[in-house]
Design a protein around this motif. Structure first.
Motif, PDB file in Angstrom:
ATOM      1  N   THR A  74      39.430  47.048   2.577  1.00  0.00           N
ATOM      2  CA  THR A  74      40.626  47.008   1.749  1.00  0.00           C
ATOM      3  C   THR A  74      40.446  46.124   0.523  1.00  0.00           C
ATOM      4  O   THR A  74      40.904  46.478  -0.564  1.00  0.00           O
ATOM      5  CB  THR A  74      41.821  46.532   2.594  1.00  0.00           C
TER       6      THR A  74
ATOM      7  N   GLN B 143      43.737  54.631  -6.171  1.00  0.00           N
ATOM      8  CA  GLN B 143      44.495  54.140  -5.011  1.00  0.00           C
ATOM      9  C   GLN B 143      45.638  55.096  -4.684  1.00  0.00           C
ATOM     10  O   GLN B 143      45.849  55.461  -3.523  1.00  0.00           O
ATOM     11  CB  GLN B 143      45.057  52.744  -5.291  1.00  0.00           C
ATOM     12  N   ASP B 144      46.362  55.503  -5.711  1.00  0.00           N
ATOM     13  CA  ASP B 144      47.498  56.409  -5.556  1.00  0.00           C
ATOM     14  C   ASP B 144      47.059  57.732  -4.940  1.00  0.00           C
ATOM     15  O   ASP B 144      47.682  58.239  -4.001  1.00  0.00           O
ATOM     16  CB  ASP B 144      48.126  56.634  -6.934  1.00  0.00           C
TER      17      ASP B 144
ATOM     18  N   ILE C 148      46.026  57.150  -1.179  1.00  0.00           N
ATOM     19  CA  ILE C 148      47.174  56.925  -0.299  1.00  0.00           C
ATOM     20  C   ILE C 148      47.942  58.225  -0.097  1.00  0.00           C
ATOM     21  O   ILE C 148      48.265  58.599   1.034  1.00  0.00           O
ATOM     22  CB  ILE C 148      48.088  55.820  -0.865  1.00  0.00           C
TER      23      ILE C 148
ATOM     24  N   THR D 263      45.956  60.718   2.016  1.00  0.00           N
ATOM     25  CA  THR D 263      45.878  60.267   3.404  1.00  0.00           C
ATOM     26  C   THR D 263      47.197  60.523   4.126  1.00  0.00           C
ATOM     27  O   THR D 263      47.213  60.983   5.276  1.00  0.00           O
ATOM     28  CB  THR D 263      45.508  58.767   3.470  1.00  0.00           C
TER      29      THR D 263
ATOM     30  N   TYR E  23      57.873  59.844   2.794  1.00  0.00           N
ATOM     31  CA  TYR E  23      57.066  59.848   1.575  1.00  0.00           C
ATOM     32  C   TYR E  23      57.671  60.738   0.491  1.00  0.00           C
ATOM     33  O   TYR E  23      57.570  60.423  -0.685  1.00  0.00           O
ATOM     34  CB  TYR E  23      55.627  60.276   1.894  1.00  0.00           C
TER      35      TYR E  23
ATOM     36  N   ASN F 168      53.816  53.659  -2.091  1.00  0.00           N
ATOM     37  CA  ASN F 168      52.454  53.217  -2.378  1.00  0.00           C
ATOM     38  C   ASN F 168      52.406  51.710  -2.593  1.00  0.00           C
ATOM     39  O   ASN F 168      51.494  51.039  -2.114  1.00  0.00           O
ATOM     40  CB  ASN F 168      51.897  53.942  -3.608  1.00  0.00           C
TER      41      ASN F 168
ATOM     42  N   ILE G  32      52.589  50.014   0.747  1.00  0.00           N
ATOM     43  CA  ILE G  32      51.306  50.103   1.447  1.00  0.00           C
ATOM     44  C   ILE G  32      50.285  49.152   0.824  1.00  0.00           C
ATOM     45  O   ILE G  32      49.559  48.452   1.534  1.00  0.00           O
ATOM     46  CB  ILE G  32      50.801  51.562   1.462  1.00  0.00           C
TER      47      ILE G  32
ATOM     48  N   PRO H 240      41.269  50.809   4.391  1.00  0.00           N
ATOM     49  CA  PRO H 240      42.450  51.391   3.739  1.00  0.00           C
ATOM     50  C   PRO H 240      43.137  52.492   4.559  1.00  0.00           C
ATOM     51  O   PRO H 240      44.360  52.497   4.683  1.00  0.00           O
ATOM     52  CB  PRO H 240      41.899  51.947   2.425  1.00  0.00           C
ATOM     53  N   SER H 241      42.369  53.399   5.115  1.00  0.00           N
ATOM     54  CA  SER H 241      42.992  54.489   5.883  1.00  0.00           C
ATOM     55  C   SER H 241      43.694  53.949   7.120  1.00  0.00           C
ATOM     56  O   SER H 241      44.748  54.449   7.516  1.00  0.00           O
ATOM     57  CB  SER H 241      41.960  55.548   6.259  1.00  0.00           C
TER      58      SER H 241
ATOM     59  N   VAL I 217      47.076  52.599   6.012  1.00  0.00           N
ATOM     60  CA  VAL I 217      48.015  53.692   5.730  1.00  0.00           C
ATOM     61  C   VAL I 217      48.566  54.254   7.041  1.00  0.00           C
ATOM     62  O   VAL I 217      49.781  54.419   7.195  1.00  0.00           O
ATOM     63  CB  VAL I 217      47.351  54.808   4.892  1.00  0.00           C
TER      64      VAL I 217
END
Length: 139
Positions: free
Chosen positions: A54, A65-66, A69, A72, A95, A106, A109, A121-122, A125
């Protein structure tokens, strides 16, 4: 209209699968998710190395990043349709397709990611999704 049928036995004909709208819906969205996932794997920086943490992910530009996210979350929503429909609905409702709400989600997160720099990161999320909508499975 003349259509051929391929029957494995008298109770299982492949042609009959294509007459069921739910099966066609699943096939269509499963293929779409698969194509989207392959595109994501080859186009998102964070997948360049499978061990991106991360803290490194947070150095990427906001557009990357957007994108990561969002894709995902939508991939998780597609997977959730195979587990529990209400889980998938919750993710989609949380979402949404509203760009302002997506930007808020976002940011939420990314805020969690900043607190967990040595995570993935995943994983962050999915953890946020599970906190909002419930577990995907297991205990």
């Amino acid at each position: 209209m003349l259509m051929s049928r391929f029957c494995v036995d008298e109770d299982l004909c492949l042609f009959s699968f294509y007459q069921n709208p739910w099966i066609m819906f699943g096939i269509k969205h499963g293929l779409t998710a698969s194509i989207f996932s392959v595109f994501l794997i080859f186009s998102t920086q964070s997948y360049a190395g499978q061990n991106v943490k991360t803290n490194e992910f947070l150095t990427y530009d906001y557009a990357t990043q957007d994108s990561f996210i969002g894709s995902t979350i939508w991939t998780a929503a597609v997977i959730a349709t195979q587990i529990r429909q209400e889980l998938a609905s919750c993710i989609a409702d949380w979402y949404t397709n509203d760009p302002d709400i997506m930007q808020e989600r976002n940011a939420e997160i990314l805020s969690v990611m900043k607190k967990l720099p040595d995570s993935y990161p995943s994983g962050v999320v999915v953890a946020v999704l599970q906190k909002k909508c419930g577990k995907f499975g297991g205990s």
